[in-house]
Scaffold this motif. Structure first.
Motif, PDB file in Angstrom:
ATOM      1  N   LEU A  57       0.861  -1.175   0.000  1.00 52.60           N
ATOM      2  CA  LEU A  57       0.000   0.000   0.000  1.00 52.60           C
ATOM      3  C   LEU A  57       0.902   1.231   0.000  1.00 52.60           C
ATOM      4  O   LEU A  57       1.365   1.671   1.055  1.00 52.60           O
ATOM      5  N   ASP A  58       1.158   1.751  -1.177  1.00 56.60           N
ATOM      6  CA  ASP A  58       2.031   2.914  -1.338  1.00 56.60           C
ATOM      7  C   ASP A  58       1.177   4.076  -1.820  1.00 56.60           C
ATOM      8  O   ASP A  58       0.944   4.260  -3.007  1.00 56.60           O
ATOM      9  N   VAL A  59       0.689   4.861  -0.862  1.00 54.66           N
ATOM     10  CA  VAL A  59      -0.168   5.992  -1.199  1.00 54.66           C
ATOM     11  C   VAL A  59       0.609   7.032  -1.996  1.00 54.66           C
ATOM     12  O   VAL A  59       0.079   7.677  -2.899  1.00 54.66           O
ATOM     13  N   GLY A  60       1.878   7.200  -1.654  1.00 63.54           N
ATOM     14  CA  GLY A  60       2.684   8.205  -2.335  1.00 63.54           C
ATOM     15  C   GLY A  60       2.817   7.948  -3.818  1.00 63.54           C
ATOM     16  O   GLY A  60       2.755   8.875  -4.630  1.00 63.54           O
ATOM     17  N   HIS A  61       2.994   6.688  -4.194  1.00 67.22           N
ATOM     18  CA  HIS A  61       3.134   6.353  -5.610  1.00 67.22           C
ATOM     19  C   HIS A  61       1.824   6.636  -6.350  1.00 67.22           C
ATOM     20  O   HIS A  61       1.831   7.190  -7.460  1.00 67.22           O
ATOM     21  N   ALA A  62       0.690   6.276  -5.730  1.00 69.92           N
ATOM     22  CA  ALA A  62      -0.607   6.545  -6.360  1.00 69.92           C
ATOM     23  C   ALA A  62      -0.831   8.041  -6.521  1.00 69.92           C
ATOM     24  O   ALA A  62      -1.318   8.504  -7.555  1.00 69.92           O
ATOM     25  N   PHE A  63      -0.466   8.823  -5.493  1.00 68.86           N
ATOM     26  CA  PHE A  63      -0.659  10.277  -5.587  1.00 68.86           C
ATOM     27  C   PHE A  63       0.290  10.888  -6.610  1.00 68.86           C
ATOM     28  O   PHE A  63      -0.075  11.829  -7.321  1.00 68.86           O
ATOM     29  N   GLN A  64       1.501  10.366  -6.697  1.00 67.37           N
ATOM     30  CA  GLN A  64       2.453  10.900  -7.673  1.00 67.37           C
ATOM     31  C   GLN A  64       1.915  10.737  -9.093  1.00 67.37           C
ATOM     32  O   GLN A  64       2.006  11.664  -9.908  1.00 67.37           O
ATOM     33  N   LYS A  65       1.364   9.572  -9.401  1.00 65.57           N
ATOM     34  CA  LYS A  65       0.785   9.359 -10.732  1.00 65.57           C
ATOM     35  C   LYS A  65      -0.386  10.307 -10.969  1.00 65.57           C
ATOM     36  O   LYS A  65      -0.547  10.871 -12.057  1.00 65.57           O
ATOM     37  N   PHE A  66      -1.212  10.487  -9.936  1.00 64.42           N
ATOM     38  CA  PHE A  66      -2.350  11.402 -10.058  1.00 64.42           C
ATOM     39  C   PHE A  66      -1.867  12.833 -10.264  1.00 64.42           C
ATOM     40  O   PHE A  66      -2.393  13.569 -11.106  1.00 64.42           O
ATOM     41  N   ARG A 126      12.632  -1.514   5.724  1.00 63.89           N
ATOM     42  CA  ARG A 126      12.774  -0.606   4.599  1.00 63.89           C
ATOM     43  C   ARG A 126      12.854   0.829   5.097  1.00 63.89           C
ATOM     44  O   ARG A 126      12.201   1.204   6.063  1.00 63.89           O
ATOM     45  N   LYS A 127      13.611   1.642   4.411  1.00 67.60           N
ATOM     46  CA  LYS A 127      13.723   3.044   4.785  1.00 67.60           C
ATOM     47  C   LYS A 127      12.484   3.794   4.357  1.00 67.60           C
ATOM     48  O   LYS A 127      11.964   3.603   3.278  1.00 67.60           O
ATOM     49  N   ARG A 128      12.035   4.674   5.225  1.00 62.11           N
ATOM     50  CA  ARG A 128      10.861   5.477   4.915  1.00 62.11           C
ATOM     51  C   ARG A 128      11.286   6.776   4.253  1.00 62.11           C
ATOM     52  O   ARG A 128      12.268   7.388   4.663  1.00 62.11           O
ATOM     53  N   PRO A 129      10.563   7.223   3.252  1.00 63.01           N
ATOM     54  CA  PRO A 129      10.902   8.521   2.651  1.00 63.01           C
ATOM     55  C   PRO A 129      10.719   9.630   3.675  1.00 63.01           C
ATOM     56  O   PRO A 129       9.727   9.662   4.395  1.00 63.01           O
ATOM     57  N   ALA A 130      11.663  10.527   3.749  1.00 61.62           N
ATOM     58  CA  ALA A 130      11.652  11.535   4.808  1.00 61.62           C
ATOM     59  C   ALA A 130      11.024  12.852   4.385  1.00 61.62           C
ATOM     60  O   ALA A 130      10.867  13.739   5.206  1.00 61.62           O
ATOM     61  N   THR A 131      10.676  12.987   3.125  1.00 61.82           N
ATOM     62  CA  THR A 131      10.230  14.301   2.658  1.00 61.82           C
ATOM     63  C   THR A 131       8.774  14.327   2.242  1.00 61.82           C
ATOM     64  O   THR A 131       8.293  15.341   1.770  1.00 61.82           O
ATOM     65  N   ARG A 132       8.054  13.228   2.404  1.00 62.88           N
ATOM     66  CA  ARG A 132       6.655  13.198   1.982  1.00 62.88           C
ATOM     67  C   ARG A 132       5.747  12.985   3.177  1.00 62.88           C
ATOM     68  O   ARG A 132       6.144  12.439   4.192  1.00 62.88           O
ATOM     69  N   ASP A 133       4.483  13.413   3.045  1.00 62.91           N
ATOM     70  CA  ASP A 133       3.535  13.318   4.147  1.00 62.91           C
ATOM     71  C   ASP A 133       2.586  12.131   4.007  1.00 62.91           C
ATOM     72  O   ASP A 133       1.583  12.071   4.684  1.00 62.91           O
ATOM     73  N   PHE A 134       2.893  11.197   3.114  1.00 61.37           N
ATOM     74  CA  PHE A 134       2.024  10.052   2.972  1.00 61.37           C
ATOM     75  C   PHE A 134       2.605   8.870   3.741  1.00 61.37           C
ATOM     76  O   PHE A 134       3.709   8.934   4.265  1.00 61.37           O
ATOM     77  N   PHE A 135       1.828   7.801   3.810  1.00 62.35           N
ATOM     78  CA  PHE A 135       2.327   6.634   4.514  1.00 62.35           C
ATOM     79  C   PHE A 135       2.405   5.452   3.574  1.00 62.35           C
ATOM     80  O   PHE A 135       1.756   5.425   2.539  1.00 62.35           O
ATOM     81  N   VAL A 136       3.202   4.481   3.974  1.00 57.12           N
ATOM     82  CA  VAL A 136       3.440   3.284   3.178  1.00 57.12           C
ATOM     83  C   VAL A 136       3.191   2.076   4.061  1.00 57.12           C
ATOM     84  O   VAL A 136       3.692   2.013   5.185  1.00 57.12           O
ATOM     85  N   LEU A 137       2.380   1.165   3.598  1.00 56.12           N
ATOM     86  CA  LEU A 137       2.149  -0.073   4.317  1.00 56.12           C
ATOM     87  C   LEU A 137       2.734  -1.207   3.492  1.00 56.12           C
ATOM     88  O   LEU A 137       2.415  -1.347   2.319  1.00 56.12           O
ATOM     89  N   GLU A 138       3.599  -1.999   4.107  1.00 52.67           N
ATOM     90  CA  GLU A 138       4.270  -3.061   3.384  1.00 52.67           C
ATOM     91  C   GLU A 138       4.213  -4.356   4.174  1.00 52.67           C
ATOM     92  O   GLU A 138       4.246  -4.331   5.401  1.00 52.67           O
ATOM     93  N   PRO A 139       4.159  -5.489   3.511  1.00 57.72           N
ATOM     94  CA  PRO A 139       4.343  -6.753   4.223  1.00 57.72           C
ATOM     95  C   PRO A 139       5.808  -6.874   4.637  1.00 57.72           C
ATOM     96  O   PRO A 139       6.699  -6.599   3.842  1.00 57.72           O
ATOM     97  N   VAL A 140       6.068  -7.243   5.891  1.00 53.55           N
ATOM     98  CA  VAL A 140       7.448  -7.375   6.344  1.00 53.55           C
ATOM     99  C   VAL A 140       7.814  -8.837   6.579  1.00 53.55           C
ATOM    100  O   VAL A 140       8.873  -9.126   7.105  1.00 53.55           O
ATOM    101  N   VAL A 141       6.920  -9.756   6.202  1.00 51.36           N
ATOM    102  CA  VAL A 141       7.206 -11.173   6.337  1.00 51.36           C
ATOM    103  C   VAL A 141       8.091 -11.610   5.172  1.00 51.36           C
ATOM    104  O   VAL A 141       7.751 -11.352   4.021  1.00 51.36           O
ATOM    105  N   PRO A 142       9.243 -12.232   5.409  1.00 51.52           N
ATOM    106  CA  PRO A 142      10.094 -12.697   4.301  1.00 51.52           C
ATOM    107  C   PRO A 142       9.342 -13.649   3.397  1.00 51.52           C
ATOM    108  O   PRO A 142       8.404 -14.336   3.820  1.00 51.52           O
ATOM    109  N   GLN A 143       9.774 -13.696   2.146  1.00 49.31           N
ATOM    110  CA  GLN A 143       9.072 -14.498   1.154  1.00 49.31           C
ATOM    111  C   GLN A 143       9.067 -15.979   1.528  1.00 49.31           C
ATOM    112  O   GLN A 143       8.058 -16.660   1.368  1.00 49.31           O
ATOM    113  N   TRP A 144      10.196 -16.465   2.059  1.00 54.06           N
ATOM    114  CA  TRP A 144      10.247 -17.897   2.381  1.00 54.06           C
ATOM    115  C   TRP A 144       9.254 -18.249   3.479  1.00 54.06           C
ATOM    116  O   TRP A 144       8.625 -19.305   3.468  1.00 54.06           O
TER     117      TRP A 144
END
Length: 658
Positions: free
Chosen positions: A447-456, A611-629
């Motif tokens: 869930l990368d809100v920043g990427h969706a907003f950037q495209k918009f 993962r490093k969080r972007p420091a200059t944007r006001d959106f949030f990022v939700l990521e799965p942190v469970v390793p693939q294996w």
């Protein structure tokens, strides 16, 4: 000349033609009492003022037609007979008389006048008039208009240019033949009054129609589903829908008609279209709406005049779901009020302000900023029609968010703190609410809100007329961190928290009931799976244990592990999830990890590294942190994965203001 337009015929048969009962009349009295106190109507003085304003604008338009004809070499006698008329549409034409509403006026001019003349010489006449303020010309719209305030009355003025030498006062614009040889802008301009005239003709009981449509429009605005530009329904849509209910219940009293409206809208099987009359093709080369050619239209509300078109083209699957929920709520309230047995049921409950700012776990505020006042008006109007595209980006990019809800209201606030900490001269913000789809998030979607907003943002700011200072900004909130002013209509922050808790409890109960029903249906359809999931019989010598878990195991097997995912989703909606880690048990998967090679272990460690969080944007990022294996092992076991949520803090200027 006789009209060639066929007589309009009602499309759907009558459902109930019974006359009002004594109970209906008693309910009408209560409804009229409520409408008189809570649904304001223009005073006679205001209506007379608007008529005077429209008369003055008509005189200006006719003088312009005559002067334009003379400037183009037309003889004075012919120029004087050229005429020109103004016809109205919408709420003004239907006598709905909402206070402060605008007047949709449509100029109909003869052949010598062009749209270029309209936006030059007539524009100058209006701008130079001492009573005209807030003037704005929108030449690039599908229906080009000039909008302005004339002595305090807002007017949207469009132009239809007809290939005729004169347009007299008795000119019949309802005849389909007037559309012969006209351009697209003229066709759409004339469509407004033509549609409104047919709505007026096709309503069988106008005395019931008027109070109901007035209340429905107030209800839609208070509940946050009014606004054609932003993907909901506008005035013409609600006019058609209430007229449609009138056709199905032609003798219904106003209170019965209001309840029937919500009943029909709640139960209607969209995308089946709603028609007031059977569409016809006048063979003038104009495209008539057909369901087979427009399968992607989710809520078609078809205009009755030729050429029939979908008046709700901007509605999306997201906004339709919001409106369905509101129609369902309205139907339930009307039933309780008319039955008279439900304690606390009243018409006031129907038009209670929307609970939007207590309904969701997460919110996005989109700031629309500009430097100059004129630039801001155009930029704001453009973004009102574009902000719904952000929700489309969520869908196209398969972002794991659910219950997407764009609130169709602009707030005179700047949530982002401006650009580089400096507040803009002009700013409004729009809000989007949503919940996290934890089932899809746990399955690996990001869930990368920043990427969706950037495209918009790239799409919205890619227009050639963009000027310096026109920009957008995004700020992310959880329910807990919403600005205090968002709870004003809910009674303050404490009331909003209590409402949020009540809504969540109701939502959880509904979901669990839905899961139970789904499980029961799955078991009924797959009895062999239930039998296979039952525990094996114990040996004869073993004691028989009390109880058993066969039913639970069968239920889990029947839904294919989905029960775990849904239960995890309910639990994950807790407010603490906004900023906390929901960490899984570390002992799970140790055996699988030990079996990996050294290279695979290194890859797994790298994947599990935060993962490093972007420091200059006001959106949030939700990521799965469970390793693939580990994720693969959990998926094979049918278990829900836990995720952690990264929520960036607001900008420093915004935090200080809060």
């Amino acid at each position: 000349m006789a009209s060639t337009t066929p007589k309009p015929v009602q499309c759907f048969p009558v459902i109930n033609n019974d006359p009002p009962t004594d109970k209906d009349r008693a309910n009408d009295a209560k409804l009229f009492e409520y409408i008189a106190a809570n649904v304001p109507v223009m005073s006679k003085q205001e209506m007379m003022h608007r008529e005077r304003v429209l008369t003055e604008v008509t005189q200006i338009f006719k003088r312009w037609v005559r002067e334009t004809c003379l400037a183009k070499g037309v003889p004075e006698e012919v120029a004087r007979a050229a005429g020109g008329i103004i016809r109205t549409s919408g709420s003004y034409r239907l006598a709905i008389h909402e206070p402060g509403s605008d007047i949709d006026a449509h100029c109909i001019a003869p052949m010598p006048c062009t749209r270029a003349d309209f936006f030059t010489s007539l524009r100058k006449l209006l701008q130079d008039h001492p009573e005209v303020t807030n003037f704005n010309a929108i030449e690039t719209a599908a229906v080009p208009i000039m909008t302005f305030d004339f002595d305090g009355v807002n007017i949207d003025l469009g132009l239809g240019c007809l290939p005729v030498e004169s347009v007299s006062e008795d000119f019949n614009i309802d005849d389909d033949a007037v559309l012969k040889g006209v351009d697209s802008a003229t066709e759409k301009c004339l469509n407004g009054p033509r549609v409104t005239n047919l709505i007026h003709r096709l309503v069988p009981n106008y005395a019931s129609f008027l109070p109901v449509v007035r209340l429905v429009r107030v209800w839609a605005k208070r509940r946050g589903i009014y606004g054609n530009k932003m993907g909901y329904l506008g005035g013409v849509n609600f006019n058609i829908l209430v007229a449609f209910a009138c056709q199905l219940y032609p003798r219904a009293s106003p209170s019965k008609l209001l309840a029937s409206f919500f009943k029909v809208m709640h139960s209607w099987a969209w995308p089946n279209p709603i028609h007031l009359t059977r569409p016809h093709d006048a063979a003038l080369g104009l495209q008539v709406w057909q369901a087979a050619q427009n399968p992607w239209h989710v809520m078609p509300i078809i205009t009755p005049a030729y050429p029939a078109m979908n008046s709700s083209l901007a509605v999306s699957a997201h906004s339709l779901e919001v409106m369905r929920r509101e129609f369902r709520r309205g139907d339930a309230i009307c039933r309780r009020v008319l039955d008279g047995g439900a304690e606390g049921a009243s018409w006031d409950e129907l038009v209670r302000p929307s609970e939007f700012f207590a309904m969701y776990s997460h919110y996005l505020a989109i700031d629309v900023m500009a430097g100059g006042e004129e630039e801001f008006r155009g930029w704001r109007g453009y973004m009102e029609s574009r902000v719904r595209k952000l929700l489309d980006n969520f869908t196209y990019m398969r972002i794991p968010a659910r219950d997407l809800h764009l609130y169709p209201r602009a707030f005179d606030r700047c949530c982002s703190g401006g650009v580089n900490g400096e507040l803009p001269a002009h700013c409004v913000c729009f809000f989007v609410g949503f919940n996290v789809d934890r089932a899809r998030l746990a399955a690996g979607r990001r869930l990368d809100v920043g990427h969706a907003f950037q495209k918009f943002e790239e799409s919205a700011t890619g227009v050639p007329w963009l000027k310096e200072g026109m920009c957008l900004a995004l700020t992310a909130y959880s329910f807990k961190t919403l600005p205090a002013w968002t709870a004003d209509e809910l009674g303050g922050r404490d009331a909003a928290r209590a409402l949020r808790a009540a809504l969540r409890a109701k939502d959880d109960a509904t979901r669990k009931a839905t899961l139970a029903a789904t499980t029961a249906a799955a078991l009924a359809q797959r009895p062999q799976l239930a039998a296979a999931a039952a525990p094996p019989p114990l040996p004869p010598t073993a004691p028989l244990a009390a109880g058993g878990s066969g039913g639970a195991a069968a239920a889990e097997a029947a839904v294919g592990g989905e029960g775990d995912l849904l239960e995890q989703e309910w639990e994950g909606e807790a407010e603490a999830a906004d900023a906390e880690y929901m960490e899984g048990e570390e002992e799970e998967g140790e055996g699988e990890y030990a079996k990996l090679s050294d290279a695979a272990k290194a890859e797994a460690k790298a994947e599990a590294r935060p993962r490093k969080r972007p420091a200059t944007r006001d959106f949030f990022v939700l990521e799965p942190v469970v390793p693939q294996w580990r994720r693969a092992a959990l998926e094979a076991a049918g278990q829900a994965k836990r995720v952690r949520i990264q929520l960036l803090p607001p900008a420093p200027a915004q935090a200080a203001s809060r």
